[in-house]
Design a protein around this motif. Structure first.
Motif, PDB file in Angstrom:
ATOM      1  N   PRO A 251      -1.493  45.384  73.462  1.00 31.92           N
ATOM      2  CA  PRO A 251      -0.979  45.726  72.493  1.00 31.92           C
ATOM      3  C   PRO A 251      -2.102  47.039  71.413  1.00 31.92           C
ATOM      4  N   ALA A 252      -1.392  47.411  70.761  1.00 33.04           N
ATOM      5  CA  ALA A 252      -2.532  48.570  69.704  1.00 33.04           C
ATOM      6  C   ALA A 252      -1.113  48.175  68.625  1.00 33.04           C
ATOM      7  N   ARG A 253      -1.507  48.163  67.492  1.00 34.36           N
ATOM      8  CA  ARG A 253      -1.238  48.889  65.966  1.00 34.36           C
ATOM      9  C   ARG A 253      -0.296  49.776  66.195  1.00 34.36           C
ATOM     10  N   PRO A 254       0.678  50.371  65.718  1.00 34.78           N
ATOM     11  CA  PRO A 254       1.568  50.914  65.645  1.00 34.78           C
ATOM     12  C   PRO A 254       1.579  51.661  64.698  1.00 34.78           C
ATOM     13  N   PRO A 255       1.634  53.077  64.585  1.00 40.57           N
ATOM     14  CA  PRO A 255       1.382  54.881  64.018  1.00 40.57           C
ATOM     15  C   PRO A 255       1.992  54.520  62.916  1.00 40.57           C
ATOM     16  N   LEU A 256       0.809  54.522  61.238  1.00 37.67           N
ATOM     17  CA  LEU A 256       1.679  54.482  60.236  1.00 37.67           C
ATOM     18  C   LEU A 256       2.565  55.387  59.570  1.00 37.67           C
ATOM     19  N   VAL A 257       3.225  56.654  60.164  1.00 36.59           N
ATOM     20  CA  VAL A 257       4.356  56.292  59.985  1.00 36.59           C
ATOM     21  C   VAL A 257       4.687  56.628  61.166  1.00 36.59           C
ATOM     22  N   PRO A 258       6.261  56.220  61.008  1.00 33.50           N
ATOM     23  CA  PRO A 258       6.936  56.114  62.370  1.00 33.50           C
ATOM     24  C   PRO A 258       6.970  56.445  63.234  1.00 33.50           C
ATOM     25  N   PRO A 259       7.636  57.347  64.449  1.00 34.14           N
ATOM     26  CA  PRO A 259       8.863  58.090  64.798  1.00 34.14           C
ATOM     27  C   PRO A 259       9.599  58.458  64.502  1.00 34.14           C
ATOM     28  N   GLY A 260      10.476  59.446  64.128  1.00 29.97           N
ATOM     29  CA  GLY A 260      11.485  58.571  63.740  1.00 29.97           C
ATOM     30  C   GLY A 260      12.976  59.241  64.699  1.00 29.97           C
ATOM     31  N   ASP A 261      12.345  59.043  65.750  1.00 28.31           N
ATOM     32  CA  ASP A 261      13.611  59.194  67.099  1.00 28.31           C
ATOM     33  C   ASP A 261      13.597  58.117  67.866  1.00 28.31           C
ATOM     34  N   ARG A 262      14.576  57.624  68.969  1.00 30.88           N
ATOM     35  CA  ARG A 262      15.079  56.456  69.838  1.00 30.88           C
ATOM     36  C   ARG A 262      14.752  55.399  69.220  1.00 30.88           C
ATOM     37  N   TRP A 263      15.168  54.723  67.786  1.00 31.46           N
ATOM     38  CA  TRP A 263      14.918  53.778  66.882  1.00 31.46           C
ATOM     39  C   TRP A 263      17.243  53.104  67.327  1.00 31.46           C
ATOM     40  N   ARG A 264      16.691  52.033  68.295  1.00 35.82           N
ATOM     41  CA  ARG A 264      18.201  51.509  68.141  1.00 35.82           C
ATOM     42  C   ARG A 264      18.129  50.138  67.122  1.00 35.82           C
ATOM     43  N   LEU A 265      19.838  50.011  66.884  1.00 36.31           N
ATOM     44  CA  LEU A 265      19.765  48.457  66.544  1.00 36.31           C
ATOM     45  C   LEU A 265      19.853  46.909  67.880  1.00 36.31           C
ATOM     46  N   ARG A 266      18.598  46.712  67.450  1.00 39.44           N
ATOM     47  CA  ARG A 266      19.051  44.972  68.472  1.00 39.44           C
ATOM     48  C   ARG A 266      19.041  43.862  67.775  1.00 39.44           C
ATOM     49  N   ASN A 267      20.023  43.396  68.512  1.00 39.11           N
ATOM     50  CA  ASN A 267      20.343  41.811  68.414  1.00 39.11           C
ATOM     51  C   ASN A 267      19.576  41.200  69.078  1.00 39.11           C
ATOM     52  N   PRO A 268      18.544  40.270  69.433  1.00 40.66           N
ATOM     53  CA  PRO A 268      17.867  39.502  69.698  1.00 40.66           C
ATOM     54  C   PRO A 268      18.533  38.096  69.711  1.00 40.66           C
ATOM     55  N   PRO A 269      18.571  37.250  70.938  1.00 39.02           N
ATOM     56  CA  PRO A 269      18.567  35.505  70.710  1.00 39.02           C
ATOM     57  C   PRO A 269      18.441  34.909  69.386  1.00 39.02           C
ATOM     58  N   THR A 270      19.113  34.313  68.937  1.00 37.88           N
ATOM     59  CA  THR A 270      18.717  33.700  67.385  1.00 37.88           C
ATOM     60  C   THR A 270      17.476  32.448  67.977  1.00 37.88           C
ATOM     61  N   ASP A 271      16.159  32.269  67.508  1.00 34.97           N
ATOM     62  CA  ASP A 271      15.319  31.317  67.334  1.00 34.97           C
ATOM     63  C   ASP A 271      14.555  31.982  68.904  1.00 34.97           C
ATOM     64  N   ARG A 272      14.926  32.626  69.840  1.00 37.45           N
ATOM     65  CA  ARG A 272      13.748  32.184  69.978  1.00 37.45           C
ATOM     66  C   ARG A 272      13.154  33.688  70.404  1.00 37.45           C
ATOM     67  N   GLY A 273      12.234  34.114  71.382  1.00 39.84           N
ATOM     68  CA  GLY A 273      11.531  34.885  71.838  1.00 39.84           C
ATOM     69  C   GLY A 273      10.715  35.514  69.980  1.00 39.84           C
ATOM     70  N   LEU A 274      11.253  37.425  70.665  1.00 38.84           N
ATOM     71  CA  LEU A 274      10.944  37.984  69.897  1.00 38.84           C
ATOM     72  C   LEU A 274      11.869  37.397  68.080  1.00 38.84           C
ATOM     73  N   ALA A 275      12.912  37.409  67.978  1.00 40.38           N
ATOM     74  CA  ALA A 275      13.333  37.337  66.517  1.00 40.38           C
ATOM     75  C   ALA A 275      13.318  35.490  66.787  1.00 40.38           C
ATOM     76  N   GLY A 276      12.846  34.634  66.804  1.00 36.37           N
ATOM     77  CA  GLY A 276      11.861  33.333  66.883  1.00 36.37           C
ATOM     78  C   GLY A 276      11.211  34.143  66.235  1.00 36.37           C
ATOM     79  N   ALA A 277      10.053  34.638  67.051  1.00 39.08           N
ATOM     80  CA  ALA A 277       8.463  35.274  65.652  1.00 39.08           C
ATOM     81  C   ALA A 277       8.781  35.522  65.053  1.00 39.08           C
ATOM     82  N   LEU A 278       9.814  36.221  64.667  1.00 37.81           N
ATOM     83  CA  LEU A 278      10.088  37.096  63.087  1.00 37.81           C
ATOM     84  C   LEU A 278      10.469  36.195  62.479  1.00 37.81           C
TER      85      LEU A 278
END
Length: 492
Positions: A130-157
């Motif tokens: 992994p690497a730190r993301p660019p300070l100015v985020p890319p403007g394209d290809r962003w998508r809404l996500r709904n990861p499972p609650t309390d698990r994996g990515l959603a749990g870490a957030l």
């Protein structure tokens, strides 16, 4: 004599060889012992002192007061580990992370998130490290996500957002056995105390729920551990999610840039203020400016609900009060929806689409045999956004409900971004210096922002229905001589 010396020398060589063998064997035994050695179980620390309890109770408030920090998260272990590297701004709140590691899978790429919305820019080809993301985020290809609650990515957030709060927690439960001191450690060159407490990194961040509990209420040795320095600042946290997955968070308070949210999360922050007299006049001329123009081409990006990503293209006319769009959902292939808004209300029709045509423009003229479904009111927030765009050609919004958010650029034009809060809606108008709205945005009920971009220009034939031709006037009836058919009848 020589024979005796040779015999003694031989005995010495044998003795040395034997000692060497013993030494090698001992060394091998020692190495094997070191490789297989595990420390003997230790006592589970001791009760917290008053100072330790107070520092632990204040640790999350200290994180909130620091506003931002760099973070490094390890989620899971071994080949299934996912790494998250980036930053968290607890004042907004906003997380911006690069997701990698051998177990990242479909989460690999960039993530921006608030406590209620997660948007993801997938990058399956990214390197595993992994690497730190660019300070100015890319403007394209962003998508809404709904990861499972309390698990994996959603749990870490949820853990990340829960590591800060705007109020100090109760100290007395920690003093009376709710926590343990486990020892001392060094993190980032700073001496810290390693503390264990049953409390979870949840609560409220800037008045916003940070999410549900993310660690199992096991008590004892599996309670989360908190690495807290002498200034009550949290340096590291380790625990488990509700599914048992281990998670470790490292915080770096020397790495704290200002974060730039992507469009779906509202864009970069500004300094809101009341509009100037010139800006108020420009807003007041908006309706006349739009009705005098030919219309505009429309492009829509609408993250709706929990995980719906709509894209649309089409045209709009303020003078005719007509909008006509072709709408596609990114995860639904082979189908698109035609959307039409006119003075009579809304109409939709589902039509098939061939492969390779992601979001083609709507057919012209609008087909009449596709089973249009009509409604007098908006059916969803896409309808609300389109309706707001057409209503921009009507009366201006109330002056006391309008705030200038920031200056920006759109399609190469400098713009002022105004936000209007009226009738339960939050709508943003991106007005260029001529008074044309280059973009309209709508805050959705899910907490994201939907965008409708406008490019002024002539509309193709068929977008606006032709005006009905007025009826041809009937020729005047000619007078007939008396007594003939059609002529006046003389009374007798």
């Amino acid at each position: 004599m020589a024979s005796t010396d040779d015999s003694a020398s031989g005995r010495r060589r044998v003795t040395l060889v034997a000692l060497g063998v013993v030494a090698v064997a001992s060394a091998a035994t020692l190495v094997a012992g070191l490789l297989s050695w595990t420390p003997a179980p230790t006592e589970p620390g001791r009760a917290l002192t008053g100072d330790e309890a107070e520092r632990l109770a204040a640790a999350r408030v200290s994180t909130y007061r620091d506003v931002r920090a760099g973070v490094r998260v390890a989620l899971g272990t071994g080949a299934g580990r996912t790494d998250l590297v980036g930053w968290v701004d607890w004042s907004r709140p906003l997380a911006y992370l690069g997701v990698g590691g051998p177990g990242a899978g479909q989460d690999r790429g960039l993530v921006q998130a608030t406590p209620t919305v997660v948007v993801h820019r997938p990058d399956p080809t990214a390197i595993v490290t992994p690497a730190r993301p660019p300070l100015v985020p890319p403007g394209d290809r962003w998508r809404l996500r709904n990861p499972p609650t309390d698990r994996g990515l959603a749990g870490a957030l949820a853990v990340l957002f829960g590591l800060a709060t705007d109020r100090t927690e109760a100290v007395e439960p920690l003093r009376t056995g709710g926590g343990r001191w486990l020892g001392r450690d060094t993190v980032g060159g700073e001496q810290v105390d390693v503390l264990r407490a049953a409390r979870r990194p949840t609560g409220r961040t800037h008045g916003t729920p940070a999410g549900p509990a993310t660690a199992r209420p096991t008590g004892g040795a599996e309670d989360p551990r908190w690495w807290v320095d002498r200034d009550a600042r949290l340096r590291r946290w380790a625990g488990r999610l509700t599914d048992g997955l281990p998670v470790t968070v490292e915080l770096d308070r020397t790495d704290r840039p200002t974060l730039w949210p992507v469009d779906a999360l509202g864009g970069r922050s500004g300094l809101p203020r009341a509009p100037t007299d010139e800006e108020t006049a420009r807003l007041g001329r908006l309706a006349a400016r739009l009705r005098a123009g030919a219309g505009a081409a429309v492009t829509v990006a609408a993250p709706l609900g929990a995980a719906t990503n709509l894209r649309a293209t089409g045209w709009l006319s303020w003078s005719a009060e007509v909008a006509y769009l072709s709408v596609a959902e990114l995860d639904t292939l082979g189908r698109r929806t035609l959307l039409r808004r006119d003075r009579a209300g809304f109409a939709r029709a589902d039509v098939p689409v061939g492969p390779g045509a992601a979001t083609p423009g709507p057919p012209l003229p609008p087909p009449s045999d596709v089973g249009w479904r009509r409604a007098g009111r908006p059916a969803d927030e896409l309808d609300v956004l389109v309706d707001a765009a057409l209503r921009a050609g009507g009366p201006p919004p109330p002056a006391d409900a309008t705030v200038r958010i920031r200056g920006d650029r759109r399609a190469g034009h400098p713009v002022d971004v105004f936000e209007v809060r009226h009738r339960g809606l939050r709508t943003r108008y991106w007005l260029d210096r001529s008074g044309f709205p280059r973009r309209l945005e709508l805050r959705t009920t899910g907490g994201a922002w939907a965008q409708l971009d406008l490019e002024p220009g002539a509309l193709p034939a068929g977008v606006v229905p032709p005006r009905p031709k007025p009826p041809r006037p009937k020729p005047p009836r000619s007078a007939s001589p008396p007594g003939k058919a059609g002529g006046p009848v003389r009374s007798t």
